[in-house]
Enzyme design. Structure first.
Site, PDB file in Angstrom:
ATOM      1  N   GLU A 195       0.822  -1.215   0.000  1.00 17.59           N
ATOM      2  CA  GLU A 195       0.000   0.000   0.000  1.00 17.59           C
ATOM      3  C   GLU A 195       0.857   1.267   0.000  1.00 17.59           C
ATOM      4  O   GLU A 195       0.523   2.250  -0.667  1.00 17.59           O
ATOM      5  CB  GLU A 195      -0.949   0.012   1.203  1.00 17.59           C
ATOM      6  CG  GLU A 195      -2.129  -0.951   1.089  1.00 17.59           C
ATOM      7  CD  GLU A 195      -1.783  -2.387   1.454  1.00 17.59           C
ATOM      8  OE1 GLU A 195      -0.649  -2.637   1.905  1.00 17.59           O
ATOM      9  OE2 GLU A 195      -2.652  -3.272   1.281  1.00 17.59           O
TER      10      GLU A 195
ATOM     11  N   HIS B 100     -11.752  -5.073   8.243  1.00 14.11           N
ATOM     12  CA  HIS B 100     -12.365  -4.937   6.911  1.00 14.11           C
ATOM     13  C   HIS B 100     -13.634  -4.097   7.003  1.00 14.11           C
ATOM     14  O   HIS B 100     -14.559  -4.279   6.229  1.00 14.11           O
ATOM     15  CB  HIS B 100     -12.703  -6.308   6.325  1.00 14.11           C
ATOM     16  CG  HIS B 100     -11.501  -7.155   6.016  1.00 14.11           C
ATOM     17  ND1 HIS B 100     -10.764  -7.788   6.982  1.00 14.11           N
ATOM     18  CD2 HIS B 100     -10.887  -7.448   4.836  1.00 14.11           C
ATOM     19  CE1 HIS B 100      -9.767  -8.447   6.413  1.00 14.11           C
ATOM     20  NE2 HIS B 100      -9.818  -8.254   5.118  1.00 14.11           N
TER      21      HIS B 100
END
Lengths: 322, 347
Positions: free
Chosen positions: A59, A126
């Site tokens: 990321e 999540h």
């Protein structure tokens, strides 16, 4: 024919790839036939060869490369697989993208898509909503579309902005929200929208919570109480003017946000109304957020962790009774 | 400016320096040494706010990093790269403007010291978070390829401490995955601030990591100018020719504190006796004189010329206006319509 919120995001990206050769998509599992964990890019790699690129699970480097490419004149759209994982890229987003223009006078037009918010069973890693962190730091624009129409136009507008934009798309809305067609008109980023007019209480909210607030407003309307629902649409810039005008009409304010309670968008709205519109208030302003714990996995816990129509209604009743 | 072009391609004799750009490189090294000593004295005299970070001992490596770059290349210099920045085209005046806070520097007083860029020759403005520049350089190279540019490379530097961050790992890997022409020069100066190698990494040699990332790896004694020019120049050439990313690990000793606020008393005396701990500037100068590549009078003249350039850069920046808070455009983004108005007004 109908369009879901997710399809609107896909169509906006297709439009951008078609219309602007500077645009490319960069993310994990977004290319090939797979088309992303949520299929937000399905079919785009075939249609736009070389411009929808899979990345390693990196990321930080995903955003780092986007910053470099943007400074070189491109318009990258980075897809985080889940908003939660953008924490790995915080340094690049906050310290590199967010400081670039102020320090160097070179604009940094990246768009980072964050699949945000809770869905049943997704658990602590999540389900997060990250808009508060990104809004806290200077140099970023933070948007939170709550409708199919906004999902489409705000993504297109985000890419047109010469600055880093954090585009928080809500996963719960991906399939639940449908519109008849893609929109022809747009409300610019930075303008809040009065989703439902009212006179007794303003609920100021954004993203998926707009729909919870609308359910409450509808319920209250049956008993003659008219709640005004304001969809902020963008957290930064925050349309303080529209919020103050709404509070001027109703005299009461409830802010609703799905993210954690400490600080954040709801606190900011209340701070602004209290400092700039104290005289407009007939009752103390209130807010509801998620609980101050990690987001739980089990649906029984999860539904109680975040605000919902029931908890919003209960809070609204208390404010209205003041 | 030295006329070295005539040397290119000429047959090397024992009378010639060991690299065609050797003397040109030494001039950048000397300029850096004289210039940074001036910056240090300004700092000690209280004329520079914040800090001064010098590349003492790293001039040979850093010069080699900047010397081979061409128009269209990308350079991501780091903390100890004054020599490379200068060799790659940043004027001394931009350095003094940045250190002294002139509004006319590339950072306009908004950032200082080594956190500066020089976009005119593709030099990025580093942030302090180590390793984060690598992927930014990669992104620039990707964009250049997408735009159809040719014959460009990117070069960025890191230290043995910065090699240990996650961002460095991600950045090195993504450069290979994207197959961009990157040269990463890692300078092991043996102290990451105060921490020696044994608390930074546990592999035998940092260069051993190269094949793991799909890089070609090279080691060089960072105190030997000819070797630095050969290895880094060679790496730039291979990257430009379409080779895989290049990792060059240079070994040397940092001959200053982390910054000029730091006396580096934690550096043990015995390490200073190592061959790679010598000071590259006097060592190179000694060799030049011994071999007769330049005479003492020429070197004296160089010193005088450089000192005059340095004085001029300092004096010019000192005469220029500092930023004024009440006149500052307090705006972190370029799109006026996206400014969060109450925050902008500082209310």
């Amino acid at each position: 024919m109908s369009v879901t919120y997710l399809e609107a995001i896909r169509e906006a990206q297709a439009h951008l790839l078609r219309e602007d050769e500077r645009v490319y998509l960069y993310g994990q599992d977004i290319a090939g036939k797979f088309g992303g964990a949520f299929k937000a890019t399905k079919g785009l790699a075939e249609k736009f060869p070389g411009r929808v690129l899979n990345t390693p699970i990196s990321e930080d480097a995903m955003v780092g490369t986007a910053i470099g490419a943007a400074m070189e004149g491109m318009r990258p759209i980075v897809e985080m697989q889940f908003a939660d994982f953008s924490s790995i890229a915080l340094n690049q987003i906050l310290n590199n993208a967010g400081t670039q223009f102020f320090r160097t006078n070179i604009p940094c037009p990246i768009t980072v898509r964050l699949p945000s918010g809770g869905t049943k069973g997704s658990g602590p890693f999540h389900s997060q909503s990250m808009e508060a962190i990104y809004s806290h730091y200077p140099g970023l624009v933070v948007v939170t579309p709550a409708t199919v129409e906004d999902a489409y136009t705000m993504l297109i507008d985000a890419v047109a902005i010469d600055d880093p934009v954090i585009y928080c798309e809500h996963k719960y809305l991906y399939y639940h929200l449908k519109a008849d067609a893609l929109p022809k008109d747009r409300l610019p980023i930075g303008k809040a929208r009065i989703v439902r007019p009212g006179r007794d209480l303003s609920i100021v909210t954004y993203s998926a919570m707009v729909h919870e607030a609308l359910a409450v407003a509808k319920e209250f309307s049956a008993s003659g109480v008219e709640i005004e629902v304001v969809d902020l649409r963008s957290i930064k810039p925050l349309d303080t003017e529209t919020v103050l005008a709404s509070v001027a009409r109703t005299g009461r304010l409830l802010c609703v946000g799905e993210s954690f309670p400490w600080g954040g968008a709801t606190a900011e709205v209340i701070a602004r109304v209290a400092t700039e519109g104290f005289h407009l208030l007939d009752a103390a302003p209130a807010r509801i957020n998620a609980r101050d714990t990690p987001i739980p996995y089990h649906p029984n816990l999860w539904v109680d962790h975040r605000p919902n129509a029931k908890s919003i209604a209960a809070k609204a009743r208390r404010i209205l009774a003041e | 400016m030295l006329q070295t072009a005539t040397r290119a391609g000429a047959k090397t004799s024992k009378k010639d320096p060991p690299h065609e750009r050797y003397l040109e490189a030494f001039r950048w090294m000397l300029q850096t040494r004289i210039f940074e000593e001036k910056l240090t004295s300004l700092y000690r005299g209280g004329l520079i706010t914040g800090g001064v970070y010098v590349g003492r001992g790293q001039e040979a490596v850093s010069t080699a990093c900047g010397l081979f770059l061409q128009k269209g290349d990308v350079f991501g210099p780091l903390i100890r790269d004054q020599a490379g920045r200068a060799a790659a085209g940043e004027p001394l005046l931009n350095v003094t403007r940045t250190y002294l806070g002139s509004r006319q520097g590339s950072m306009r007083g908004r950032d200082g010291n080594i956190h500066r860029g020089w976009p005119e020759t593709g030099q990025l403005a580093m942030i302090s978070h180590l390793g984060s520049l690598i992927s930014v350089v990669v992104g620039k190279l990707m964009a250049k390829r997408m735009k159809g540019e040719k014959n460009f490379i990117g070069l960025t530097t890191i230290g043995e401490g910065g090699m240990q961050t996650g961002a460095t790992h991600e950045g090195m890997n993504i450069a290979s995955v994207e197959k961009v022409p990157l040269v990463l020069v890692a300078v092991n100066n043996h102290f990451a601030y105060s921490t020696p190698n044994d608390r930074q990494f546990a592999c035998a040699q940092l260069v051993d990591r190269a094949p793991g990332y799909g890089y070609e790896g090279h080691e060089v004694d960072g105190t030997k100018l000819a070797d630095c020019l050969d290895e880094i120049g060679g790496a730039v050439e291979r990257a430009r020719a379409g080779g895989p990313p290049q990792l060059v690990v240079a070994s040397l000793l940092r001959l200053a504190g982390h910054g000029e606020h730091d006396d580096a008393s934690y550096v043990p005396a015995e390490i200073k006796k190592e061959s790679w701990a010598q000071d590259c500037v006097p060592a190179t100068e000694k060799l030049i004189l011994e071999k007769g590549w330049l005479d003492a009078a020429t070197l004296k003249q160089w010193r005088a010329e450089i000192s005059a350039e340095v004085e001029k850069a300092v004096e010019t920046a000192q005469r220029e206006a500092a930023p004024v808070a009440s006149e500052e455009d307090w705006c972190a983004i370029s799109t006026r319509g996206m400014v969060d108005a109450p925050v902008l007004a500082g209310e």
